[in-house]
Design a protein around this motif. Structure first.
Motif, PDB file in Angstrom:
ATOM      1  N   SER A  34       0.855  -1.202   0.000  1.00 47.46           N
ATOM      2  CA  SER A  34       0.000   0.000   0.000  1.00 47.46           C
ATOM      3  C   SER A  34       0.889   1.249   0.000  1.00 47.46           C
ATOM      4  N   ASN A  35       0.280   2.407  -0.272  1.00 41.95           N
ATOM      5  CA  ASN A  35       1.038   3.671  -0.236  1.00 41.95           C
ATOM      6  C   ASN A  35       1.733   3.850   1.119  1.00 41.95           C
ATOM      7  N   GLU A  36       0.980   3.572   2.180  1.00 41.83           N
ATOM      8  CA  GLU A  36       1.519   3.740   3.539  1.00 41.83           C
ATOM      9  C   GLU A  36       2.733   2.829   3.750  1.00 41.83           C
ATOM     10  N   GLU A  37       2.633   1.584   3.290  1.00 41.31           N
ATOM     11  CA  GLU A  37       3.748   0.634   3.438  1.00 41.31           C
ATOM     12  C   GLU A  37       4.962   1.076   2.617  1.00 41.31           C
ATOM     13  N   ILE A  38       4.706   1.647   1.433  1.00 41.85           N
ATOM     14  CA  ILE A  38       5.822   2.114   0.586  1.00 41.85           C
ATOM     15  C   ILE A  38       6.519   3.307   1.245  1.00 41.85           C
ATOM     16  N   HIS A  39       5.745   4.220   1.808  1.00 46.66           N
ATOM     17  CA  HIS A  39       6.369   5.381   2.492  1.00 46.66           C
ATOM     18  C   HIS A  39       7.221   4.912   3.678  1.00 46.66           C
ATOM     19  N   ALA A  40       6.695   3.957   4.445  1.00 42.89           N
ATOM     20  CA  ALA A  40       7.451   3.439   5.603  1.00 42.89           C
ATOM     21  C   ALA A  40       8.725   2.735   5.134  1.00 42.89           C
ATOM     22  N   MET A  41       8.625   1.987   4.024  1.00 44.89           N
ATOM     23  CA  MET A  41       9.800   1.287   3.477  1.00 44.89           C
ATOM     24  C   MET A  41      10.850   2.301   2.994  1.00 44.89           C
ATOM     25  N   ASN A  42      10.399   3.375   2.338  1.00 51.55           N
ATOM     26  CA  ASN A  42      11.342   4.416   1.878  1.00 51.55           C
ATOM     27  C   ASN A  42      12.125   5.001   3.048  1.00 51.55           C
ATOM     28  N   SER A  62      18.455   7.283  -0.824  1.00 50.81           N
ATOM     29  CA  SER A  62      17.031   7.023  -1.064  1.00 50.81           C
ATOM     30  C   SER A  62      16.856   5.756  -1.900  1.00 50.81           C
ATOM     31  N   LEU A  63      15.732   5.104  -1.681  1.00 50.90           N
ATOM     32  CA  LEU A  63      15.412   3.889  -2.441  1.00 50.90           C
ATOM     33  C   LEU A  63      15.261   4.233  -3.920  1.00 50.90           C
ATOM     34  N   GLU A  64      14.694   5.401  -4.199  1.00 48.88           N
ATOM     35  CA  GLU A  64      14.532   5.824  -5.595  1.00 48.88           C
ATOM     36  C   GLU A  64      15.888   5.909  -6.304  1.00 48.88           C
ATOM     37  N   GLU A  65      16.882   6.501  -5.624  1.00 49.45           N
ATOM     38  CA  GLU A  65      18.240   6.586  -6.219  1.00 49.45           C
ATOM     39  C   GLU A  65      18.793   5.193  -6.490  1.00 49.45           C
ATOM     40  N   SER A  75       7.916   5.162 -10.563  1.00 47.92           N
ATOM     41  CA  SER A  75       6.517   5.586 -10.399  1.00 47.92           C
ATOM     42  C   SER A  75       5.891   4.895  -9.182  1.00 47.92           C
ATOM     43  N   LEU A  76       6.116   3.591  -9.051  1.00 47.02           N
ATOM     44  CA  LEU A  76       5.514   2.828  -7.949  1.00 47.02           C
ATOM     45  C   LEU A  76       6.108   3.211  -6.597  1.00 47.02           C
ATOM     46  N   VAL A  77       7.420   3.511  -6.557  1.00 42.27           N
ATOM     47  CA  VAL A  77       8.084   3.770  -5.270  1.00 42.27           C
ATOM     48  C   VAL A  77       7.662   5.126  -4.673  1.00 42.27           C
ATOM     49  N   GLN A  78       6.959   5.946  -5.473  1.00 39.00           N
ATOM     50  CA  GLN A  78       6.436   7.213  -4.919  1.00 39.00           C
ATOM     51  C   GLN A  78       5.338   6.950  -3.880  1.00 39.00           C
ATOM     52  N   GLY A  79       4.701   5.766  -3.972  1.00 41.48           N
ATOM     53  CA  GLY A  79       3.586   5.481  -3.056  1.00 41.48           C
ATOM     54  C   GLY A  79       2.465   6.481  -3.240  1.00 41.48           C
ATOM     55  N   ALA A  80       2.166   6.778  -4.508  1.00 38.38           N
ATOM     56  CA  ALA A  80       1.154   7.808  -4.793  1.00 38.38           C
ATOM     57  C   ALA A  80      -0.027   7.235  -5.572  1.00 38.38           C
TER      58      ALA A  80
END
Length: 660
Positions: A459-467, A477-480, A496-501
């Protein structure tokens, strides 16, 4: 009834000439198997009966006896079965299923759940004629409980076939089923048996839709959670046949051929019994569900004259075609509609421990690791039977009471897969996901499947916590990290997915129509534009909305989104979009498939196995278990047991939580 078989009556049919040709093919030393199979598979069953009669008249011999004498093995079984009438073939299958020690329940379920009233009556008469026994008595003697009761109800062949639907009764039946199952402790099986065993197909389809609105789960999910064993399997088969007999058979055929070895009896039974009825629809459903043609699967799974005969019965390779038959398009549309309506109740296998005492657990873990040797059993019993939140309290208590780092102690005392699994359980979900993302990108190669699986299913929340956890652990950053480890459109999809948006709104019907049309138009663009358009919709819209988009896509194009992705895309981009579609359709089923791939064949992908078992045990591992059993005909418990060993196996089985 409109027949859509692959075998039809031969024009200019001459039974005497056919009898003569078969006699010549079996005369002398050896037999001309090609001539036999070509003739038998190009005649309808009614015509074959005329050939049997002509053979006896012309040569005074029994054609079936001669075929048994001349042919051998599976090929003989297939040809001889083709020569029987469908009623006698069904009677023999049931007789073989109940005679001797042990019962072939799967055969009983398949035949009894799928036959029409007339087919049932014909089979009962054929059984009496062939064996001088009563089929009902034999089934009663060989089965028990609610399973037996439902088989006997079906055997009567009294399902309503009037086609008249009473809207009030539909509502009443839906309410009665809900009251008999989901609404109460325990289940009123008699109500399920009465309604599912007697109401008409059209009526029951409407009941299932009404039930879903009341219960907010599908009738299949209720059956899986309320019933068990052979009775559960029979009731699921009945529901599947009510929804679509061709899809039911497509699943049975797939299960008969996948994995090691082929269930030839099942394959023979289905190919023969459906070749003149609905094989064209079964082929289409097969391709819709498994993204390969039935023809190709038979070709890869069989050999020799047996293969040639099977392919003649199959009648054609649908991988060469592109679009759905109208019936299959309707089924595909309905599948997405069902997926959109169903609210799956996610069920974990691991729950918080009662009477939890973090200090006592911390002391017990210290004791298990002190001195010479380690008490692995004590560690496993604590770690695998506490929720993640409870484990975090144990970590804190260990440090507060003992001044030691529990993670460091565990790492020094355990080794290999057990250590990886226990440490994985001790991390928070966000720390664990961050670590799994890091592992997928470390070293020379990249584990793209792991990156896709994590980013698509969180979920978005889980992705933000993982970041945040990734930044904290690896100081970047995970994105980098993703950008430096992947490239091209695949990199864009992951970023796109790692934004959690991802949007979290319900489906917007008008916008879904527009999105479906945009995806359909993109299919005619060049591959770069197509992939960018797919990304802009698949990576941003909510799952409920995407279900509606994929449903409308079938209407716009007469094709399924999964097939388009498989056909038009390749590599990691294809895998990423495919994972999104599978997750949107049925996420527990997607994970069940990932677990199966992690363990089948030689060697085990332990990292994938640990990742899924750890991350899903408190979310939906019970649902994943059910999907695993449904798709692969073997329980997840059994698969883990056969594929792992020692304390590692013990821990995984505790997380799995039971045998299905």
């Amino acid at each position: 009834m409109v027949f859509r078989g692959t075998i039809t009556a031969a024009p200019d049919f001459d039974p005497s000439a056919d009898a003569e040709a078969l006699y010549s093919a079996m005369k002398g030393i050896g037999s001309d198997k090609e001539a036999i199979l070509d003739l038998v598979t190009s005649r309808s069953n009614a015509q074959r009966q005329e050939v049997i009669a002509a053979y006896k008249s012309n040569f005074g011999k029994d054609l079936i006896d001669d075929l048994k004498y001349e042919l051998t093995g599976k090929f003989e079984r297939l040809i001889v079965s083709l020569m029987r009438t469908s009623a006698y073939h069904d009677a023999k299958e049931i007789h073989d299923a109940v005679k001797g020690a042990g019962t072939n329940e799967r055969c009983l379920i398949e035949v009894m759940a799928s036959r029409t009233n007339q087919q049932m009556h014909d089979m009962v008469a054929a059984y009496k004629d062939a064996y001088g026994r009563d089929i009902e008595e034999d089934i009663i003697a060989d089965t028990s409980g609610h399973f037996k009761k439902m088989l006997i109800v079906l055997l009567q062949g009294t399902r309503d076939e009037s086609g008249v639907v009473d809207a009030d009764l539909v509502e009443q039946d839906a309410q009665d089923l809900y009251a008999a199952g989901e609404e109460q402790w325990g289940t009123d099986e008699a109500k399920f048996i009465m309604i599912l065993g007697n109401r008409s197909v059209t009526h029951l389809r409407m009941v299932f839709d009404a039930y879903e609105k009341i219960a907010e789960v599908s009738i299949e999910d209720s059956i899986k959670s309320e019933l068990s064993g052979d009775f559960e399997r029979l009731m699921l088969a009945v529901v599947q046949c009510i929804r679509s007999v061709p899809m039911f058979y497509a699943k049975r055929l797939y299960k008969s051929m996948k994995g090691l070895g082929t269930a030839d009896n099942t394959l023979i039974r289905i190919m023969i019994s459906r070749s003149e009825i609905d094989m064209l629809d079964i082929r289409e459903c097969f391709r819709l569900r498994y993204e390969t043609s039935l023809y190709n699967m038979i070709k890869d799974d069989t050999s020799g004259d047996y293969k040639r005969t099977m392919l003649n019965l199959c009648g054609g390779d649908d991988d060469l075609a592109g679009e759905f038959f109208p019936e299959a398009a309707q089924i595909a549309y309905k599948m997405w509609e069902l997926s959109a309506m169903t609210k799956v109740q996610l069920r974990p296998t691991l729950r918080p421990a009662a009477n939890f005492d973090p200090a006592a657990d911390a002391q017990a873990l210290r004791k298990a690791m002190k001195g010479f040797g380690t008490d692995e059993d004590a560690i496993i019993d604590i770690v695998a039977q506490r929720s993640n939140a409870q484990r975090q309290e144990i970590r804190q208590a260990f440090k507060s009471l003992l001044g030691r780092d529990l993670m460091k102690d565990l790492k020094s005392e355990l080794s290999k897969n057990l250590e990886r699994l226990i440490i994985g359980l001790m991390l928070t979900p966000a720390e664990f996901d961050a670590k799994m993302m890091s592992k997928a990108m470390e070293g020379a190669g990249t584990d793209e499947h792991a990156l896709i699986e994590i980013l698509v299913t969180r979920s978005n929340e889980e992705i933000h916590a993982m970041n945040a956890a990734y930044q904290n652990a690896y100081k970047k950053s995970l994105e980098e990290a993703i950008q430096s480890d992947t490239s091209g459109h695949f990199c864009h999809i992951l970023v796109s997915l790692v934004q959690g948006a991802r949007e979290e709104d319900p489906a917007d019907v008008e916008r879904a129509d527009a999105d479906a049309q945009e995806l359909a138009d993109a299919c005619n663009a060049d591959s770069d534009d197509m992939e960018m358009k797919f990304m802009s919709i698949l990576c941003t819209r909510s799952f409920p909305h995407l279900r509606r988009v994929f449903q409308e896509f079938v209407r716009c194009t007469n094709k399924d989104i999964e097939q388009i992705i498989k056909k038009e895309m390749s590599g990691d981009v294809k895998n990423a979009f495919y994972a999104i579609v599978r997750s949107v359709k049925n996420q527990p089923s997607y994970f069940a498939d990932r677990l199966y791939k992690a363990m089948k064949g030689l060697g085990t992908d332990d990292r994938a196995l640990i990742r899924i078992m750890v991350s899903r045990c408190e979310v939906d591992l019970f649902n994943i278990r059910k999907e695993f059993k449904e798709t692969h005909d073997v329980s997840l418990h059994e698969f883990i047991q056969g594929d792992t060993s020692g304390d590692y196996r013990k821990t995984l089985l505790m997380l799995c939580g039971g045998e299905d």
